[in-house]
Each structure stands twice: as C-alpha cells, then as structure tokens.
Write a protein that holds these residues in place. Sequence first.
Motif, PDB file in Angstrom:
ATOM      1  N   LYS A 278       1.011  -1.245  -0.005  1.00 47.17           N
ATOM      2  CA  LYS A 278       0.008  -0.064  -0.176  1.00 47.17           C
ATOM      3  C   LYS A 278       1.085   1.681   0.308  1.00 47.17           C
ATOM      4  O   LYS A 278       0.848   2.257  -0.428  1.00 47.17           O
ATOM      5  CB  LYS A 278      -1.242  -0.230   1.379  1.00 47.17           C
ATOM      6  N   ALA A 279       1.829   1.312   0.251  1.00 53.10           N
ATOM      7  CA  ALA A 279       2.876   2.591   0.631  1.00 53.10           C
ATOM      8  C   ALA A 279       3.180   2.929  -0.827  1.00 53.10           C
ATOM      9  O   ALA A 279       3.386   2.555  -1.821  1.00 53.10           O
ATOM     10  CB  ALA A 279       4.304   1.616   1.171  1.00 53.10           C
ATOM     11  N   THR A 280       2.934   4.412  -0.731  1.00 56.61           N
ATOM     12  CA  THR A 280       3.545   5.338  -1.982  1.00 56.61           C
ATOM     13  C   THR A 280       4.830   5.825  -1.974  1.00 56.61           C
ATOM     14  O   THR A 280       4.598   6.455  -0.662  1.00 56.61           O
ATOM     15  CB  THR A 280       1.752   5.584  -2.993  1.00 56.61           C
ATOM     16  N   GLY A 281       4.854   6.683  -2.589  1.00 54.83           N
ATOM     17  CA  GLY A 281       5.559   7.871  -3.244  1.00 54.83           C
ATOM     18  C   GLY A 281       5.730   8.539  -3.942  1.00 54.83           C
ATOM     19  O   GLY A 281       5.316   8.026  -5.158  1.00 54.83           O
ATOM     20  N   THR A 282       5.810   9.268  -4.467  1.00 56.69           N
ATOM     21  CA  THR A 282       5.542  10.289  -4.869  1.00 56.69           C
ATOM     22  C   THR A 282       6.921  11.042  -5.246  1.00 56.69           C
ATOM     23  O   THR A 282       6.845  11.961  -4.236  1.00 56.69           O
ATOM     24  CB  THR A 282       4.568  11.511  -5.061  1.00 56.69           C
ATOM     25  N   ALA A 283       7.447  11.985  -6.232  1.00 53.47           N
ATOM     26  CA  ALA A 283       8.510  12.361  -6.636  1.00 53.47           C
ATOM     27  C   ALA A 283       8.300  13.676  -7.805  1.00 53.47           C
ATOM     28  O   ALA A 283       7.843  13.364  -8.634  1.00 53.47           O
ATOM     29  CB  ALA A 283       9.636  12.559  -6.366  1.00 53.47           C
ATOM     30  N   HIS A 284       8.605  14.834  -7.822  1.00 57.09           N
ATOM     31  CA  HIS A 284       8.835  15.586  -8.818  1.00 57.09           C
ATOM     32  C   HIS A 284      10.468  16.448  -9.020  1.00 57.09           C
ATOM     33  O   HIS A 284      11.013  16.247  -8.347  1.00 57.09           O
ATOM     34  CB  HIS A 284       7.793  16.781  -8.900  1.00 57.09           C
ATOM     35  N   ASP A 285      11.411  16.417 -10.212  1.00 56.30           N
ATOM     36  CA  ASP A 285      11.696  18.074 -10.813  1.00 56.30           C
ATOM     37  C   ASP A 285      12.092  18.375 -10.367  1.00 56.30           C
ATOM     38  O   ASP A 285      10.986  18.971  -9.702  1.00 56.30           O
ATOM     39  CB  ASP A 285      12.567  17.069 -11.590  1.00 56.30           C
ATOM     40  N   LEU A 286      13.340  19.234  -9.616  1.00 58.85           N
ATOM     41  CA  LEU A 286      13.234  20.809  -9.722  1.00 58.85           C
ATOM     42  C   LEU A 286      12.720  21.678 -10.726  1.00 58.85           C
ATOM     43  O   LEU A 286      11.237  22.814  -9.875  1.00 58.85           O
ATOM     44  CB  LEU A 286      14.251  21.030  -9.777  1.00 58.85           C
ATOM     45  N   ASP A 287      12.678  21.218 -11.473  1.00 58.19           N
ATOM     46  CA  ASP A 287      12.070  22.555 -12.991  1.00 58.19           C
ATOM     47  C   ASP A 287      10.709  21.946 -13.116  1.00 58.19           C
ATOM     48  O   ASP A 287       9.090  22.630 -13.424  1.00 58.19           O
ATOM     49  CB  ASP A 287      11.715  22.097 -14.529  1.00 58.19           C
ATOM     50  N   GLY A 288       9.593  21.071 -12.329  1.00 55.88           N
ATOM     51  CA  GLY A 288       7.940  20.741 -11.897  1.00 55.88           C
ATOM     52  C   GLY A 288       8.269  20.318 -13.546  1.00 55.88           C
ATOM     53  O   GLY A 288       6.666  19.996 -13.810  1.00 55.88           O
ATOM     54  N   THR A 289       8.312  19.774 -13.903  1.00 53.96           N
ATOM     55  CA  THR A 289       9.008  19.039 -16.057  1.00 53.96           C
ATOM     56  C   THR A 289       8.293  17.754 -14.803  1.00 53.96           C
ATOM     57  O   THR A 289       7.022  17.058 -16.668  1.00 53.96           O
ATOM     58  CB  THR A 289       9.705  19.094 -16.442  1.00 53.96           C
ATOM     59  N   ILE A 290       8.729  16.454 -14.299  1.00 58.89           N
ATOM     60  CA  ILE A 290       8.194  15.343 -14.616  1.00 58.89           C
ATOM     61  C   ILE A 290       7.359  15.556 -12.895  1.00 58.89           C
ATOM     62  O   ILE A 290       7.947  15.993 -12.685  1.00 58.89           O
ATOM     63  CB  ILE A 290       9.887  14.385 -14.577  1.00 58.89           C
ATOM     64  N   ARG A 291       6.501  14.419 -12.690  1.00 55.13           N
ATOM     65  CA  ARG A 291       6.435  13.893 -11.653  1.00 55.13           C
ATOM     66  C   ARG A 291       5.558  12.995 -11.660  1.00 55.13           C
ATOM     67  O   ARG A 291       4.568  12.785 -12.543  1.00 55.13           O
ATOM     68  CB  ARG A 291       4.423  14.695 -10.737  1.00 55.13           C
TER      69      ARG A 291
END
Length: 167
Positions: free
Chosen positions: A29-42
């Motif tokens: 059930k555990a999830t993780g979300t990340a994005h690059d510094l420019d907000g190009t990828i999430r």
Amino acid sequence: MTEPTTKQLIGQAYARQDALAQVESLMAKATGTAHDLDGTIRLTVDARGKLLDLRLSPSAANWGPDRLGSLIVEVAQVAMQEATQAGYNQVALLLGEDMTYLIEQLSGAPAPARAANDDTGLTVEEFQRRRAERLGERRPHREERAEDPGDGYDLDTFDPASLRSDR
C-alpha cells in the motif's frame, strides 16, 4: 516479575504471526511521489517500484529522449525511496522498531532514513549554540555549571531535537 505462562507465550507468538502477515500488505500500500526541480516530471510509484502515475509538462519535450529518460529514472528512484520509507514507517508502527530493523536486514533493503550518507542534522550541542546565539544569551556548558543535587535531569538544556528518530 513472573515468567509468562505457556498460554501467554503461545498467544504472543500468534499475535506476532498475525502482525508479520500484515507486513506484505502494508508495503504493497505504500507509495511515494517525487518531481524534478523544474516541475517537468511528477511520478508516483509503490514500494516495489511499480509506476502508478506519470505526469509530464509540455516542456518535457525540450529535454530530448535521452535526457528525459534519465531524468524520469532519477525522479523514480527518489519516489521509490519515499515509498520504501513510508512502508517501513507503517511496519514500525505495527511491529516496533526492533522487528522492523530486522526485516530491513533480512530484505537487504534498509530504510532510506538509515542511509550512511543521510544528513543526520545538527548535533544537540550545535543546535543549542545556535539557539543561544539567536536569543542573545550564553548559558554555561554543563562542565561549567555547579553540580545540581537534584534528580540528574537538566531541563534547562534539554533539546527535543535530540529525540530525532530515523523514521
């Protein structure tokens, strides 16, 4: 203190068995979300690394396929670390710190918070020095103070940051 009875020991063993059976579902059930510094990828992944969501901004096309691919992998690794840590945090609530650490050792995938290169933050002494500087005060170090005949606890210098957990 009396020794536990056989019935109590059996009950404890069954309780542990039930708790251990829940570990797999907690990690799933555990999830993780990340994005690059420019907000190009999430992106969002689960604790096993399965991609659950990927969002690219229109400017992602400007990166080119090689750079975009490597950036997606980098962001996915950060999200995976977050998901792994979130899973271990849930397991620790269920089984306790010692059992969770044992599971980490057995799995070969330690909690990201235990990483050797993880920033451990300020030491207690450095925190207190900066605090005193900020407040414009100088309290004598423990060695410089007169011995307190009290109970051995020095509440004047207690720092809640010293309770920092790796979870």
